[in-house]
Design an enzyme around this catalytic site. Structure first.
Site, mmCIF file in Angstrom:
data_model
loop_
_atom_site.group_PDB
_atom_site.id
_atom_site.type_symbol
_atom_site.label_atom_id
_atom_site.label_comp_id
_atom_site.label_asym_id
_atom_site.label_seq_id
_atom_site.Cartn_x
_atom_site.Cartn_y
_atom_site.Cartn_z
ATOM 1 N N ALA A 203 3.465 -1.453 -6.659
ATOM 2 C CA ALA A 203 2.515 -2.467 -6.947
ATOM 3 C C ALA A 203 1.139 -1.878 -6.673
ATOM 4 C CB ALA A 203 2.888 -3.606 -6.106
ATOM 5 N N ASP B 287 8.395 13.055 2.226
ATOM 6 C CA ASP B 287 7.983 12.268 3.415
ATOM 7 C C ASP B 287 6.437 12.912 3.679
ATOM 8 O OD1 ASP B 287 7.142 11.863 6.234
ATOM 9 O OD2 ASP B 287 9.028 12.477 6.987
ATOM 10 N N ASP C 254 -0.494 2.146 2.386
ATOM 11 C CA ASP C 254 0.305 1.055 2.655
ATOM 12 C C ASP C 254 1.488 1.200 3.430
ATOM 13 O OD1 ASP C 254 0.244 -1.881 2.851
ATOM 14 O OD2 ASP C 254 1.439 -1.978 0.816
ATOM 15 N N PRO D 157 7.397 -0.204 -3.745
ATOM 16 C CA PRO D 157 8.137 -0.175 -5.227
ATOM 17 C C PRO D 157 6.996 0.229 -6.379
ATOM 18 C CG PRO D 157 7.873 -2.491 -4.644
ATOM 19 C CD PRO D 157 7.577 -1.790 -3.224
ATOM 20 N N LYS E 252 -3.231 1.270 6.094
ATOM 21 C CA LYS E 252 -2.750 -0.049 6.785
ATOM 22 C C LYS E 252 -2.451 0.263 8.425
ATOM 23 C CE LYS E 252 1.519 -1.779 5.937
ATOM 24 N NZ LYS E 252 2.087 -2.710 4.861
HETATM 25 N N1 SAM Z 1 2.238 -0.509 -1.542
HETATM 26 C C1 SAM Z 1 3.366 -0.615 -1.911
HETATM 27 C C2 SAM Z 1 3.526 -1.608 -3.052
HETATM 28 O O1 SAM Z 1 2.703 -2.276 -3.256
HETATM 29 O O2 SAM Z 1 4.436 -1.456 -3.910
HETATM 30 C C3 SAM Z 1 4.323 -1.245 -0.821
HETATM 31 C C4 SAM Z 1 4.456 -0.315 0.372
HETATM 32 S S1 SAM Z 1 5.585 -0.499 1.695
HETATM 33 C C5 SAM Z 1 5.084 -2.185 2.447
HETATM 34 C C6 SAM Z 1 5.675 0.471 2.682
HETATM 35 C C7 SAM Z 1 6.311 1.762 2.237
HETATM 36 O O3 SAM Z 1 6.066 2.995 3.271
HETATM 37 C C8 SAM Z 1 8.039 2.156 2.063
HETATM 38 O O4 SAM Z 1 8.110 2.077 0.802
HETATM 39 C C9 SAM Z 1 8.289 3.086 2.972
HETATM 40 O O5 SAM Z 1 9.283 3.794 2.224
HETATM 41 C C10 SAM Z 1 6.989 4.177 2.785
HETATM 42 N N2 SAM Z 1 6.996 4.989 3.994
HETATM 43 C C11 SAM Z 1 6.922 4.995 5.304
HETATM 44 N N3 SAM Z 1 6.852 6.146 5.930
HETATM 45 C C12 SAM Z 1 6.675 6.999 4.925
HETATM 46 C C13 SAM Z 1 6.444 8.287 5.093
HETATM 47 N N4 SAM Z 1 6.571 9.027 6.195
HETATM 48 N N5 SAM Z 1 6.187 8.879 3.912
HETATM 49 C C14 SAM Z 1 6.253 8.450 2.812
HETATM 50 N N6 SAM Z 1 6.387 7.171 2.624
HETATM 51 C C15 SAM Z 1 6.688 6.334 3.580
#
Ligand code: SAM
Length: 190
Positions: free
Chosen positions: A35, A79, A104, A33, A144
């Site tokens: 952060a 994506d 992340d 979201p 990550k």
């Molecule tokens: N770092 C963020 C924060 O502090 O608000 C939290 C990230 S959350 C753990 C992981 C995010 O990775 C999710 O919102 C997901 O939609 C995104 N995600 C996963 N695969 C992705 C992709 N192929 N392209 C873009 N975003 C992706």
């Protein structure tokens, strides 16, 4: 005031290893979201809040929608693995390349450990490819991963392309036992 507790992981990593500083340009992958982007905006001075130091830039990208944040540019519903996303990112950057790529990102977990591990490693490898187009020489990549049998492969790739590669396990991640971060510094460039 952070949108998510994950902020504390980046704060902890940055306090110890100084990834972010005023004036740097940052791409935050998997930003929703928002952060990490909040932390990045503060630490690179993206709002120009401190006029005594350089002003940085933050671009966040996610599959999901990211609510607007002052000081950041967001690319929602994109994506990172899609080649069109790379072109859009390039069109949004103030310069051709960034100093820091943060990731992340995490795929939706299936609960099958091996599979989730593999999916995240693939995402990271894809990101490494993207880095070739948009990371400045001597730049930094923080990503990550979930540990497993393919971590070595990713680590070896990182070591080919960066001079300094280390694994970080923030205190704030302790609960999630499989989660770690690669911090790869001093990108060798193409
Ligand atoms: N770092 C963020 C924060 O502090 O608000 C939290 C990230 S959350 C753990 C992981 C995010 O990775 C999710 O919102 C997901 O939609 C995104 N995600 C996963 N695969 C992705 C992709 N192929 N392209 C873009 N975003 C992706």
């Amino acid at each position: 005031h952070y949108r998510c507790r994950s902020a504390f992981k980046l704060l902890e990593i940055d306090d110890k290893l100084h990834v972010l500083r005023p004036g740097l340009s940052v791409l935050d992958c998997g930003a929703a979201p928002g952060a990490w982007s909040q932390v990045a905006v503060e630490r690179v001075n993206a709002l120009g809040t401190d006029p005594a130091v350089p002003t940085g830039f933050v671009l966040g990208v996610d599959l999901l929608r990211i609510a607007p944040l002052e000081g950041a540019v967001f690319l929602s519903k994109a994506d990172i693995a899609d080649p069109n996303t790379l072109r859009t990112i390039q069109s949004l950057l103030p310069a051709e390349k960034v100093d820091v790529i943060l990731s992340d990102m995490a795929p939706n977990a299936t609960g099958i450990k091996e599979l989730d591990h593999q999916k995240l490693i693939s995402l990271c490898l894809g990101l490494l490819k993207v880095s070739q187009s948009i990371l400045k020489p001597k730049g930094t990549l923080l990503c990550k991963f979930w540990d497993g049998y393919e971590s070595r492969l990713l680590q070896n790739r990182l070591k080919e392309q960066f001079q300094d590669v280390r694994i970080i396990k923030p205190q704030a991640s302790r609960k999630d036992s499989a989660e770690s971060y690669y911090l790869a510094r001093l990108y060798k460039g193409k």
